[in-house]
Write a protein that holds these residues in place. Structure first.
Motif, short mmCIF file in Angstrom:
data_model
loop_
_atom_site.label_atom_id
_atom_site.label_comp_id
_atom_site.label_asym_id
_atom_site.label_seq_id
_atom_site.Cartn_x
_atom_site.Cartn_y
_atom_site.Cartn_z
N THR A 1 -10.41 15.99 -3.98
CA THR A 1 -9.98 15.56 -2.65
C THR A 1 -8.62 14.90 -2.78
N GLU A 2 -7.66 15.40 -2.03
CA GLU A 2 -6.32 14.83 -2.03
C GLU A 2 -6.21 13.79 -0.92
N LEU A 3 -5.46 12.72 -1.19
CA LEU A 3 -5.17 11.71 -0.19
C LEU A 3 -3.75 11.92 0.31
N LEU A 4 -3.60 11.95 1.62
CA LEU A 4 -2.30 12.21 2.23
C LEU A 4 -1.85 11.00 3.05
N ASP A 5 -0.53 10.78 3.09
CA ASP A 5 0.00 9.72 3.94
C ASP A 5 0.37 10.31 5.31
N ALA A 6 1.01 9.52 6.14
CA ALA A 6 1.35 9.95 7.50
C ALA A 6 2.31 11.14 7.51
N SER B 1 -6.48 -2.40 1.61
CA SER B 1 -5.39 -2.88 0.78
C SER B 1 -4.15 -2.01 1.01
N LEU B 2 -2.98 -2.56 0.72
CA LEU B 2 -1.76 -1.78 0.83
C LEU B 2 -1.50 -0.95 -0.42
N SER B 3 -2.10 -1.34 -1.54
CA SER B 3 -1.91 -0.59 -2.77
C SER B 3 -3.22 -0.56 -3.54
N GLY B 4 -3.30 0.42 -4.43
CA GLY B 4 -4.51 0.54 -5.23
C GLY B 4 -4.34 1.61 -6.29
N ASN B 5 -5.41 1.87 -7.01
CA ASN B 5 -5.41 2.84 -8.09
C ASN B 5 -5.51 4.26 -7.53
N ASP B 6 -4.42 5.00 -7.55
CA ASP B 6 -4.39 6.40 -7.11
C ASP B 6 -4.85 6.57 -5.66
N GLY B 7 -4.57 5.58 -4.81
CA GLY B 7 -4.86 5.73 -3.38
C GLY B 7 -6.13 5.06 -2.91
N TRP B 8 -6.87 4.42 -3.79
CA TRP B 8 -8.08 3.72 -3.37
C TRP B 8 -8.14 2.35 -4.02
N ASP C 1 2.10 13.70 5.45
CA ASP C 1 1.38 14.78 4.76
C ASP C 1 1.76 14.92 3.29
N GLU C 2 2.26 13.85 2.68
CA GLU C 2 2.58 13.84 1.26
C GLU C 2 1.34 13.36 0.48
N VAL C 3 1.08 13.98 -0.66
CA VAL C 3 -0.06 13.59 -1.49
C VAL C 3 0.26 12.27 -2.18
N ILE C 4 -0.62 11.26 -1.97
CA ILE C 4 -0.41 9.95 -2.60
C ILE C 4 -1.49 9.62 -3.63
N GLY C 5 -2.49 10.49 -3.76
CA GLY C 5 -3.53 10.25 -4.74
C GLY C 5 -4.62 11.30 -4.67
N HIS C 6 -5.57 11.18 -5.58
CA HIS C 6 -6.69 12.11 -5.65
C HIS C 6 -7.99 11.35 -5.83
N LEU C 7 -9.07 11.87 -5.25
CA LEU C 7 -10.40 11.32 -5.47
C LEU C 7 -11.14 12.29 -6.36
N LEU D 1 -10.23 3.52 0.80
CA LEU D 1 -8.86 4.00 0.64
C LEU D 1 -7.86 2.95 1.06
N VAL D 2 -6.69 2.99 0.45
CA VAL D 2 -5.61 2.07 0.79
C VAL D 2 -5.06 2.43 2.18
N ALA D 3 -4.39 1.45 2.79
CA ALA D 3 -3.89 1.62 4.16
C ALA D 3 -2.94 2.81 4.34
N PRO D 4 -2.05 3.13 3.37
CA PRO D 4 -1.16 4.28 3.58
C PRO D 4 -1.89 5.63 3.63
N ALA D 5 -3.13 5.71 3.13
CA ALA D 5 -3.87 6.98 3.17
C ALA D 5 -4.39 7.21 4.59
N THR D 6 -3.87 8.24 5.23
CA THR D 6 -4.25 8.52 6.62
C THR D 6 -5.11 9.76 6.78
N GLN D 7 -5.13 10.63 5.72
CA GLN D 7 -5.90 11.88 5.79
C GLN D 7 -6.44 12.22 4.40
N THR D 8 -7.52 12.99 4.39
CA THR D 8 -8.01 13.58 3.15
C THR D 8 -7.97 15.09 3.29
N ARG D 9 -7.76 15.78 2.18
CA ARG D 9 -7.75 17.25 2.20
C ARG D 9 -8.64 17.75 1.06
#
Length: 178
Positions: A126-131, A66-73, A133-139, A93-101
């Motif tokens: 676990t933080e979700l990062l976009d392309a 998905s392109l959007s979701g609840n806190d990145g998923w 490296d900005e945090v877009i959500g948390h797991l 995870l949503v499509a903008p999430a490209t990395q986890t930290r």
């Protein structure tokens, strides 16, 4: 996945003596189940404990991200041990999430978007990062020990009545209606 090979490894995570592996398992004729299998280290070897959280789909293919979701998923299923607080999470995870930290370690998100997380006593985030490296959500998985006294008492009573039963609580949605 082909007709002969009905499962596909999606991801894995480990923390301390707890590990989880996410797999997609296609049904013989229809449907797909995304499963997290829990492992625990005993005497230096990883031992399978049981199937953890799952998500079921009526289509035999992985769902698109998905392109959007609840806190990145967009999909999640979690399972927690009421005694220890150890948890396993299965996330789409949503499509903008490209990395986890997690704990300073950064990993790429696979193209299918499914990741599995393990948390010992809900101590990890676990933080979700976009392309960029900005945090877009948390797991995050809620610590099951913070649940109501009534629920914990019911789990304790069930454990006394059925000593062989586990004390894992499961929060898995049913998506078979898709």
């Amino acid at each position: 996945m082909s007709r002969r090979r009905r499962w596909q490894l999606l991801g894995l995570d480990a923390s301390g003596d707890l590990a989880a592996v996410a797999v997609a398992r296609r049904g013989k004729r229809a449907g797909l189940a995304i499963e997290a299998h829990r492992f625990r280290r005993h005497d230096g070897a990883w031992v399978w404990e049981q199937v953890g959280p799952t998500s079921d789909f009526s289509e035999p293919t992985l769902p698109p991200r998905s392109l959007s979701g609840n806190d990145g998923w967009s999909e999640s299923a979690t399972q927690s041990d009421v005694r220890t607080g150890d948890s396993v999470g299965l996330w789409h995870l949503v499509a903008p999430a490209t990395q986890t930290r997690t704990d300073g370690r950064t990993r790429p998100v696979p193209p299918h978007g499914w990741v599995v997380t393990v948390d010992l006593a809900a101590a990890r985030t676990t933080e979700l990062l976009d392309a960029d490296d900005e945090v877009i959500g948390h797991l995050e998985i809620q610590d099951p020990r913070s649940t109501s006294r009534r629920f914990r008492a019911a789990m304790w009573w069930n454990r006394r009545r059925r000593p062989g039963a586990d004390l894992w609580s499961n929060d898995a949605p049913d998506h078979a209606d898709r």
